[in-house]
Write an enzyme that holds these catalytic residues in place. Sequence first.
Site, PDB file in Angstrom:
ATOM      1  CE1 TYR A  26      -3.902  -2.359  -0.032  1.00  0.00           C
ATOM      2  CE2 TYR A  26      -2.639  -3.168   2.212  1.00  0.00           C
ATOM      3  CZ  TYR A  26      -3.565  -3.348   1.201  1.00  0.00           C
ATOM      4  OH  TYR A  26      -4.529  -4.296   1.071  1.00  0.00           O
ATOM      5  CG  ASN A  77     -10.288   1.878  -0.742  1.00  0.00           C
ATOM      6  OD1 ASN A  77     -10.487   0.960  -0.348  1.00  0.00           O
ATOM      7  ND2 ASN A  77      -8.542   2.117  -0.862  1.00  0.00           N
ATOM      8  CG  HIS A  83     -12.909  -7.900  -1.942  1.00  0.00           C
ATOM      9  ND1 HIS A  83     -12.836  -7.254  -3.468  1.00  0.00           N
ATOM     10  CD2 HIS A  83     -12.003  -7.095  -1.119  1.00  0.00           C
ATOM     11  CE1 HIS A  83     -11.827  -6.523  -3.270  1.00  0.00           C
ATOM     12  NE2 HIS A  83     -11.309  -6.566  -2.101  1.00  0.00           N
ATOM     13  CG  HIS A 103     -10.043  -0.933  -4.790  1.00  0.00           C
ATOM     14  ND1 HIS A 103     -10.370  -1.280  -3.444  1.00  0.00           N
ATOM     15  CD2 HIS A 103     -11.009  -1.046  -5.530  1.00  0.00           C
ATOM     16  CE1 HIS A 103     -11.808  -1.400  -3.728  1.00  0.00           C
ATOM     17  NE2 HIS A 103     -12.253  -1.337  -4.677  1.00  0.00           N
TER      18      HIS A 103
HETATM   19  O1  CA2 Z   1      -6.062  -1.598  -2.559  1.00  0.00           O
HETATM   20  C1  CA2 Z   1      -7.174  -1.046  -1.770  1.00  0.00           C
HETATM   21  O2  CA2 Z   1      -7.280   0.126  -1.755  1.00  0.00           O
HETATM   22  C2  CA2 Z   1      -7.852  -2.236  -0.869  1.00  0.00           C
HETATM   23  O3  CA2 Z   1      -9.293  -1.533  -0.722  1.00  0.00           O
HETATM   24  C3  CA2 Z   1      -7.378  -2.247   0.425  1.00  0.00           C
HETATM   25  C4  CA2 Z   1      -8.068  -3.206   1.168  1.00  0.00           C
HETATM   26  C5  CA2 Z   1      -8.128  -4.578   0.659  1.00  0.00           C
HETATM   27  O4  CA2 Z   1      -8.867  -5.340   1.338  1.00  0.00           O
HETATM   28  C6  CA2 Z   1      -8.723  -4.377  -0.846  1.00  0.00           C
HETATM   29  O5  CA2 Z   1      -8.776  -5.731  -1.364  1.00  0.00           O
HETATM   30  C7  CA2 Z   1      -8.094  -3.365  -1.565  1.00  0.00           C
HETATM   31  C8  CA2 Z   1      -7.355  -3.397   2.258  1.00  0.00           C
HETATM   32  C9  CA2 Z   1      -7.192  -2.293   3.432  1.00  0.00           C
HETATM   33  C10 CA2 Z   1      -6.269  -2.524   4.539  1.00  0.00           C
HETATM   34  O6  CA2 Z   1      -5.186  -1.701   4.377  1.00  0.00           O
HETATM   35  C11 CA2 Z   1      -4.194  -1.904   4.997  1.00  0.00           C
HETATM   36  C12 CA2 Z   1      -2.946  -0.793   5.009  1.00  0.00           C
HETATM   37  C13 CA2 Z   1      -1.981  -1.120   5.673  1.00  0.00           C
HETATM   38  C14 CA2 Z   1      -1.777  -2.025   6.363  1.00  0.00           C
HETATM   39  C15 CA2 Z   1      -2.612  -3.016   6.600  1.00  0.00           C
HETATM   40  C16 CA2 Z   1      -3.888  -3.086   5.695  1.00  0.00           C
END
Ligand code: CA2
Length: 152
Positions: A26, A77, A83, A103
């Site tokens: 991320y 987001n 999902h 995303h």
């Molecule tokens: O890519 C994206 O923006 C997502 O929406 C992020 C979600 C994930 O479940 C989607 O599939 C894609 C996860 C958000 C959690 O973000 C974190 C950031 C840093 C550390 C752990 C989780």
Amino acid sequence: MTAPRRLLLVNGPNLNLLGVREPEVYGTATLDDVVRIATEAAAAHGFEVRAVQSNHEGVLIDAIHAARLDCAGIVINPGGLTHTSVVLRDALSGVALPVAEIHISNVYEREAFRHHSYVADVAAVHVIGEGVGGYARAVDLLVEVIAGRAEG
Ligand code: CA2
């Protein structure tokens, strides 16, 4: 009535961890950076941003419902709720505001369970896998949709 010049920015569960964990997926920007990026992009079009992040689905749904009264569109987001959540999708379609789904990562190049979005077909704008800069593009594209609706 003139449309309000305000956007709701919604970040779902775990996005408060941005910049703290999993930088390889991320990046290193924080949630505050994301809010700043979206706020600056919106300001360039004369819009303000109300930002909400929550790890609780109901809090997100209440914020979406409230936006019906004083926002022109929603940038969201939904995090992992993308999902899984029919209720989040129903809230978005229920308020009938234009929606931009964003995303940070490219969900279509990740695990199969991330390939389906319950939000995708209620969103007019999709920005996928462009990092946190994608929030600015989502705002720009959403403002175009809002302007098109106002004309049309
Ligand atoms: O890519 C994206 O923006 C997502 O929406 C992020 C979600 C994930 O479940 C989607 O599939 C894609 C996860 C958000 C959690 O973000 C974190 C950031 C840093 C550390 C752990 C989780």
